[in-house]
Design an enzyme around this catalytic site. Structure first.
Site, PDB file in Angstrom:
ATOM      1  N   HIS A 124       0.881  -1.167   0.000  1.00 21.69           N
ATOM      2  CA  HIS A 124       0.000   0.000   0.000  1.00 21.69           C
ATOM      3  C   HIS A 124       0.924   1.224   0.000  1.00 21.69           C
ATOM      4  O   HIS A 124       0.902   2.043   0.918  1.00 21.69           O
ATOM      5  CB  HIS A 124      -0.946  -0.035   1.196  1.00 21.69           C
ATOM      6  N   TYR A 298     -14.824   5.172  -5.350  1.00 20.97           N
ATOM      7  CA  TYR A 298     -15.233   6.368  -4.606  1.00 20.97           C
ATOM      8  C   TYR A 298     -16.160   7.273  -5.410  1.00 20.97           C
ATOM      9  O   TYR A 298     -17.114   7.812  -4.887  1.00 20.97           O
ATOM     10  CB  TYR A 298     -13.993   7.165  -4.164  1.00 20.97           C
TER      11      TYR A 298
END
Ligand code: IFM
Length: 466
Positions: A124, A298
Site C-alpha cells: 500500500h 469512490y
C-alpha cells in the site's frame, strides 16, 4: 438528511473495515523500521498539506489493542490492513527485521482472538527508500525484491491471513507517483511511469507465485478502476475517453484478466513507450489465476479532450495524454471534491463482469467518503452525509449482485481517520474520529450505523440458514 435505512445484501455477504500501514501506524523510525518513499516525500517541504507526515499518524503501532477492540465492537467479519514493507525488510531486500515481524504477529493474533478475519495487503505504497534509490518501480529488480517480501510475509503469516492482496491501486503507484508527482516518489516522467506500471504487474505475478508456494489461502489484487463517462459525443471527447480507459483501467485489467496488453495502447501513449521493459513470458506470469479481485470505488470521472496535448513524446508524461476531468454530475461533493454518484458503482461492477469471462469473484476492498467531521459538545460525531454515502453505495453493490455480479464482501474505508497522503490530516474518512493532538478515538454515528447494518444482516443470514 433522512435515514436511508439498511441496504439488503445476500445472506453470507461479509462486511469489514480497511486501513493501510503508513496512514495509521506512526512509529516511523521505531524497532528497526527503515524509511519508505512516503517518509522522504512527506518530509520534503511543500509535498503534503500543511507539511503533514506519517511519523505519528494514529499511533496504531502502539494502540493496536484499542483499535482491535473497536473492530470487535463494530462486529465486522474482516479487517483489511497492510504490512509495511520497510518494517519487515528495512532495506527492501536481505535482512529481515524480527521486531517488525513480531508486530504483525501480535496484530493478527489479536484479530483472530476477536473472531475477525485478517486480510493483508502487501503493498500500500510504502516502497523502501533503498529500493527507490536503485530505480524504484522503474526497474525490474524492484519486482524481484517484492517477491522476496511476499515470501517472507507468506511464510510467516500464511497460516493465519485469510485473504492476501498483492498491490493496492497500482494506478496510483505508477501514475500518481511517477507521472503526476502528487504522490511519492514525486516523479514527473513518461517512460518511467509506464515502466513502473509494468513492473508493478510483474511484481504482482511474482508475489502470487510466492504466496501460493507458502500455502496462502486466497490471493488477489486491488484495483481502483474508474467508471468513465464522456463529456459529450464529440469525436475528440470520445477519443479522449478511449485513451483514459487505457490509462485508468485496461493497463491493469487486460493483462490480468485477458492475457493481453490494451488494444488501443499505442494510440494512448503515442510514441511515449516502446515497451522495451516487457519480456515475452510476462503476460503469463501476470495473468495467473486469482481467487478474487478487489475493487476500490469512490466516484466516477467525466473525460473531455484537453485543449493541449503535449506534442513531444519525450516531454509528455503518461497522464498528459490529452484528457481533462470536468465535474458535470451536479451532485453533492465530499470534502475531497468527489461527486457522489452511486449508480456509477453499479455500472462499473456490471461492465467489468460483462467484459471479462475469466474475472474471479469481487470483493469491494475500499469505499467511503471524507466529510467535515468534528466532535460536538454532546461528545459525539454526527456524520449523516457519510451514512447516506455508505447506504447508497452499498445499495449500488446490491444492485450489481441482483444483476448477477459475484461480489462477496465489502470493506469500508476507513476504520479510523488517518493520513490521507498528500492531503495530510485534512480529510477524514474514518468511522472513528481521531483527535490528532490527544490521539483519542471517538466512534462516529456512522460507526454505530454500520454496526446496526452488520447486526441486521447477520440475523437475516442466520434466519435463512435455519
Ligand atoms: O486513503 C486512500 C487509500 O489509501 C487508497 N484508496 C483511496 C483512499 C482515499 O483517498
Amino acid at each position: 438528511m433522512s435515514d436511508p435505512g439498511f441496504p439488503q445484501l445476500p445472506p453470507g455477504f461479509r462486511f469489514g473495515a480497511a486501513t493501510a500501514a503508513y496512514q495509521i501506524e506512526g512509529a516511523h523510525d521505531e524497532d528497526g523500521r527503515g524509511p519508505s518513499i512516503w517518509d522522504t516525500f512527506s518530509h520534503t517541504p511543500g509535498r503534503t498539506h500543511g507539511g503533514a507526515t506519517g511519523d505519528t499518524a494514529c499511533d496504531h503501532y502502539h494502540r493496536h489493542p484499542q483499535d482491535v477492540a473497536l473492530l470487535r465492537e463494530l462486529g465486522v467479519d474482516g479487517y483489511r490492513f497492510s504490512l509495511a514493507w520497510p518494517r519487515l525488510l528495512p532495506q527492501g531486500t536481505g535482512a529481515v527485521n524480527q521486531k517488525g515481524l513480531d508486530f504483525y504477529d501480535r496484530l493478527i493474533d489479536e484479530l483472530l482472538d476477536a473472531g475477525i478475519e485478517p486480510a493483508a495487503t502487501l503493498y500500500h505504497w510504502d516502497l523502501p527508500q533503498a529500493l527507490e534509490d536503485r530505480g524504484g518501480w522503474r526497474v525490474r529488480e524492484t519486482a524481484e525484491a517484492f517477491a522476496e517480501f511476499a515470501a517472507v510475509a507468506g511464510d510467516r503469516y500464511g497460516d493465519r491471513v485469510e485473504r492476501w492482496i498483492t498491490l493496492n491501486e497500482p494506478f496510483c503507484s505508477a501514475f500518481v507517483g511517477y507521472a503526476e508527482g502528487r504522490h511519492a516518489p514525486g516523479a514527473r516522467e513518461g517512460r518511467g511511469a509506464l515502466a513502473a506500471a509494468h513492473h508493478l504487474l510483474v511484481g504482482h505475478g511474482l508475489a502470487v507465485r510466492e504466496l501460493r508456494t507458502a500455502g496462502a489461502h486466497e490471493v488477489g489484487i486491488t484495483l481502483n478502476l474508474d467508471r468513465l463517462h464522456p463529456a459529450s459525443g464529440r469525436p475528440e471527447d470520445l477519443a479522449a475517453l478511449r485513451r483514459a480507459e487505457v490509462l485508468h483501467n485496461e493497463v491493469w485489467t487486460e493483462p490480468l484478466f485477458a492475457g493481453r496488453y490494451p488494444e488501443h495502447e499505442a494510440e494512448t501513449w503515442a510514441g511515449l513507450a516502446d515497451g522495451d521493459w516487457r519480456r515475452p513470458e510476462d503476460l503469463q506470469l501476470i495473468g495467473a489465476p486469482l481467487d478474487f479481485v478487489g475493487i476500490n470505488f469512490y466516484r466516477p470521472i467525466t473525460v473531455e479532450a484537453a485543449p493541449h496535448r503535449e506534442p513531444d513524446p519525450e516531454r509528455r508524461t503518461a497522464t498528459d495524454i490529452g484528457v481533462a476531468e470536468p465535474d458535470p454530475y451536479g451532485t453533492r461533493l465530499t470534502t475531497m471534491g468527489w461527486p457522489v454518484v452511486p449508480s456509477a458503482f453499479t455500472e462499473l461492477l456490471c461492465n467489468l463482469d460483462a467484459r471479462y469471462p475469466q474475472l474471479p469473484p469481487i470483493w469491494i476492498t475500499e469505499n467511503g467518503s471524507a466529510e467535515a467531521d468534528s466532535v460536538t459538545p454532546d461528545g459525539r460525531v454526527h456524520d449523516p452525509e457519510r451514512i447516506d454515502y455508505l447506504a447508497r453505495h452499498l445499495a449500488a453493490v446490491a444492485d450489481a449482485v441482483a444483476a448477477g455480479v459475484d461480489v462477496r464482501g465489502y470493506y469500508v474505508w476507513s476504520l479510523l481517520d488517518n493520513f490521507e497522503w498528500a492531503r495530510g490530516y485534512d480529510q477524514r474518512f474514518g468511522l472513528v474520529h481521531v483527535d490528532y493532538d490527544t490521539l483519542t478515538r471517538t466512534p462516529k454515528d456512522s460507526y454505530h450505523w454500520y454496526r446496526g447494518l452488520i447486526t441486521a444482516h447477520r440475523a437475516r443470514t442466520e434466519e435463512t440458514a435455519r
